[in-house]
Design an enzyme around this catalytic site. Sequence first.
Site, PDB file in Angstrom:
ATOM      1  N   ASP A 101       0.875  -1.209   0.044  1.00  0.00           N
ATOM      2  CA  ASP A 101      -0.035   0.099  -0.004  1.00  0.00           C
ATOM      3  C   ASP A 101       0.923   1.045   0.069  1.00  0.00           C
ATOM      4  OD1 ASP A 101      -1.843   2.226   0.686  1.00  0.00           O
ATOM      5  OD2 ASP A 101      -2.739   1.153   2.323  1.00  0.00           O
ATOM      6  N   ARG A 154     -12.022  16.678 -14.364  1.00  0.00           N
ATOM      7  CA  ARG A 154     -10.978  16.206 -13.783  1.00  0.00           C
ATOM      8  C   ARG A 154     -10.233  17.262 -12.891  1.00  0.00           C
ATOM      9  NH1 ARG A 154     -12.918  12.417 -15.176  1.00  0.00           N
ATOM     10  NH2 ARG A 154     -12.573  10.752 -16.348  1.00  0.00           N
ATOM     11  N   TYR A 161      -7.913  15.249 -10.410  1.00  0.00           N
ATOM     12  CA  TYR A 161      -6.830  14.642 -11.242  1.00  0.00           C
ATOM     13  C   TYR A 161      -6.000  15.169 -11.822  1.00  0.00           C
ATOM     14  CZ  TYR A 161      -5.064  10.762 -14.215  1.00  0.00           C
ATOM     15  OH  TYR A 161      -4.333   9.948 -14.950  1.00  0.00           O
ATOM     16  N   LYS A 218      -1.788  15.414 -11.079  1.00  0.00           N
ATOM     17  CA  LYS A 218      -0.837  14.984 -12.043  1.00  0.00           C
ATOM     18  C   LYS A 218      -0.084  16.254 -12.454  1.00  0.00           C
ATOM     19  CE  LYS A 218      -2.081  10.894 -11.937  1.00  0.00           C
ATOM     20  NZ  LYS A 218      -1.213   9.959 -11.736  1.00  0.00           N
ATOM     21  N   THR A 254      -7.933   0.467 -20.040  1.00  0.00           N
ATOM     22  CA  THR A 254      -7.184  -0.331 -18.841  1.00  0.00           C
ATOM     23  C   THR A 254      -8.647  -0.729 -18.024  1.00  0.00           C
ATOM     24  OG1 THR A 254      -7.119   1.549 -17.441  1.00  0.00           O
ATOM     25  CG2 THR A 254      -5.198   1.152 -18.886  1.00  0.00           C
ATOM     26  N   PRO A 255      -8.481  -1.553 -16.948  1.00  0.00           N
ATOM     27  CA  PRO A 255      -9.391  -2.076 -16.136  1.00  0.00           C
ATOM     28  C   PRO A 255     -10.135  -0.626 -15.307  1.00  0.00           C
ATOM     29  CG  PRO A 255      -7.974  -3.815 -16.021  1.00  0.00           C
ATOM     30  CD  PRO A 255      -7.154  -2.656 -16.594  1.00  0.00           C
ATOM     31  N   ARG A 263     -14.790   3.003 -15.127  1.00  0.00           N
ATOM     32  CA  ARG A 263     -15.468   4.498 -15.107  1.00  0.00           C
ATOM     33  C   ARG A 263     -16.451   4.565 -16.196  1.00  0.00           C
ATOM     34  NH1 ARG A 263      -9.878   5.747 -14.654  1.00  0.00           N
ATOM     35  NH2 ARG A 263      -9.708   6.661 -16.787  1.00  0.00           N
ATOM     36  N   ARG A 316     -12.126  11.857 -28.279  1.00  0.00           N
ATOM     37  CA  ARG A 316     -11.217  12.871 -27.746  1.00  0.00           C
ATOM     38  C   ARG A 316      -9.665  12.497 -28.088  1.00  0.00           C
ATOM     39  NH1 ARG A 316     -11.050  12.886 -21.396  1.00  0.00           N
ATOM     40  NH2 ARG A 316      -9.493  11.136 -20.827  1.00  0.00           N
TER      41      ARG A 316
END
Length: 244
Positions: A53, A143, A146, A150, A181-182, A187, A204
């Site tokens: 973790d 976003r 996020y 980033k 991706t998973p 999402r 996009r």
Amino acid sequence: MRLQGKTILITAAGQGIGRASALACAKEGATVIATDRDAGLLSGLDMETHPLDVTDVAAIVALRDRLPPLDGLFNCAGFVANGTILDVTERDWDFSFDLNVKSMFHTCRTFIPGMLERATKTGTASVLNMASMASSIKGFPNRTAYGATKAAVIGLTKAIAADFVKTGLRCNALCPGTVDTPSLRGRIAAATDPVQAEKDFISRQPMGRLATTDDITPMVVFLLSDESRFVSGQACLVDGGVTI
């Protein structure tokens, strides 16, 4: 074998870009140490694996003490919070910074001393941090948290690169476009209209498709290899032309 003789630690290696990168690096001859918070996701990987973790500083230090000094570190763990500044909860904001930025700070600070040791012996060592095209590079709707995290990752990356540029330790940020991706599939599935959500993600991308993890891993291998020995402090885009 572009990574022959190198020991590389990858976080969030259970699935998506992390897992694909672990396999790609091992294929190029690296001794890969794959970690993930969910140890079950690491099953099937033919390499050394550890549950980790990355928000647990004591666990990061304990793992370091069990490993040899690293030649490469790929901080891949991250979380995508959805929403504008009016929608994002304080909990999501705090968790995003804890996982996307603070954990990277602690992982780098824990492993960089040993990497500097390796750089002294071999002439080079490489830290790679997962950023995104959604960052200080480009803003995207919904976003806020996020993109802010980033952008912070890119700032952290440049700071590390500047501090150690004379030592042989390099630090770069990987900035992917929209990757199948998973995490992305989750999402999409959670959207009110999953079919439209997938179409929106694809639309996009100027190339007209989502990236695959195999589109991303060549850059990962390059930035962890000696081929990139003159590259440091860069936000390296693999975005299918979004930011042209």
